[in-house]
Scaffold this motif. Structure first.
Motif, mmCIF file in Angstrom:
data_model
loop_
_atom_site.group_PDB
_atom_site.id
_atom_site.type_symbol
_atom_site.label_atom_id
_atom_site.label_comp_id
_atom_site.label_asym_id
_atom_site.label_seq_id
_atom_site.Cartn_x
_atom_site.Cartn_y
_atom_site.Cartn_z
ATOM 1 N N GLU A 37 15.385 19.519 56.941
ATOM 2 C CA GLU A 37 14.293 20.454 57.224
ATOM 3 C C GLU A 37 13.555 20.131 58.521
ATOM 4 O OE1 GLU A 37 12.561 22.578 53.448
ATOM 5 O OE2 GLU A 37 12.353 20.395 53.246
ATOM 6 N N ALA A 38 13.665 18.888 58.985
ATOM 7 C CA ALA A 38 13.019 18.496 60.241
ATOM 8 C C ALA A 38 13.897 18.821 61.454
ATOM 9 C CB ALA A 38 12.689 17.012 60.224
ATOM 10 N N GLY A 39 15.118 19.329 61.193
ATOM 11 C CA GLY A 39 16.014 19.680 62.282
ATOM 12 C C GLY A 39 16.972 18.582 62.694
ATOM 13 N N GLN A 40 17.001 17.473 61.951
ATOM 14 C CA GLN A 40 17.911 16.374 62.261
ATOM 15 C C GLN A 40 19.304 16.677 61.710
ATOM 16 O OE1 GLN A 40 17.048 13.777 64.243
ATOM 17 N NE2 GLN A 40 15.170 14.966 64.438
ATOM 18 N N PRO A 41 20.348 16.484 62.523
ATOM 19 C CA PRO A 41 21.717 16.779 62.069
ATOM 20 C C PRO A 41 22.134 15.908 60.891
ATOM 21 C CG PRO A 41 21.656 16.384 64.449
ATOM 22 C CD PRO A 41 20.310 16.020 63.912
ATOM 23 N N LEU A 42 22.778 16.555 59.910
ATOM 24 C CA LEU A 42 23.310 15.846 58.751
ATOM 25 C C LEU A 42 24.831 15.781 58.789
ATOM 26 C CD1 LEU A 42 21.111 17.434 55.942
ATOM 27 C CD2 LEU A 42 20.864 15.156 56.962
ATOM 28 N N GLY A 43 25.422 16.544 59.687
ATOM 29 C CA GLY A 43 26.876 16.560 59.785
ATOM 30 C C GLY A 43 27.413 17.972 59.839
ATOM 31 N N LYS A 44 28.721 18.058 59.827
ATOM 32 C CA LYS A 44 29.414 19.347 59.880
ATOM 33 C C LYS A 44 29.795 19.786 58.475
ATOM 34 C CE LYS A 44 29.671 19.721 64.383
ATOM 35 N NZ LYS A 44 28.941 20.736 65.093
ATOM 36 N N ALA A 45 30.005 21.092 58.339
ATOM 37 C CA ALA A 45 30.466 21.656 57.072
ATOM 38 C C ALA A 45 31.430 22.791 57.377
ATOM 39 C CB ALA A 45 29.290 22.156 56.253
ATOM 40 N N ARG A 46 32.337 23.040 56.440
ATOM 41 C CA ARG A 46 33.274 24.148 56.547
ATOM 42 C C ARG A 46 32.908 25.158 55.467
ATOM 43 N NH1 ARG A 46 34.873 19.430 57.329
ATOM 44 N NH2 ARG A 46 35.342 18.975 55.167
#
Length: 131
Positions: A37-46
């Protein structure tokens, strides 16, 4: 890790079960980015399935049922929501609001008819004068 619903939220269910979820699902394969929610990347998703109200995706992030996140969808933008279930590397996400899932299928970038490869360009025939 709590699992609230064993059925993926965007799985193609039989018509009698479709009303349980309420939104028509569209199968696709779309690479996206997950953010907190803070805009920090968590990774990629398909993204495998997408509807007006949610999605099903494969992801490498270690998410839990109830986690809040933002998914960056091509053609739609950033969409906030909540993880509703987790099964291995698959998640279901319910959006906070509705989206137009067709927008994610639209081609990215403006391209003129002349900028594409020759086999996709419209053939223009010139009228030949008849004798």
């Amino acid at each position: 890790m709590a699992e609230s619903d064993p059925t993926p939220i965007l799985h193609s269910d039989a018509p009698d079960k479709a009303s349980k979820r309420g939104a028509k699902r569209d199968s696709l394969f779309l690479l996206t980015t997950l953010l907190d929610e803070a805009g920090q990347p968590l990774g990629k998703a398909r993204v495998r399935n997408l509807s007006e109200t949610g999605l099903m995706a494969d992801c490498d992030s270690h998410l839990r049922d109830g986690d809040r996140l933002v998914v960056r969808l091509r053609g739609v933008g950033d969409v906030a929501g909540r993880v509703t279930w987790v099964r291995g590397d698959r998640i279901g996400m319910a959006f906070d609001g509705s989206i137009d899932p067709r927008a994610a299928r639209k081609p990215v970038g403006a391209r003129s008819a002349e900028s594409g490869p020759p086999f996709l360009r419209k053939l223009v025939r010139k009228a030949t004068p008849t004798p």
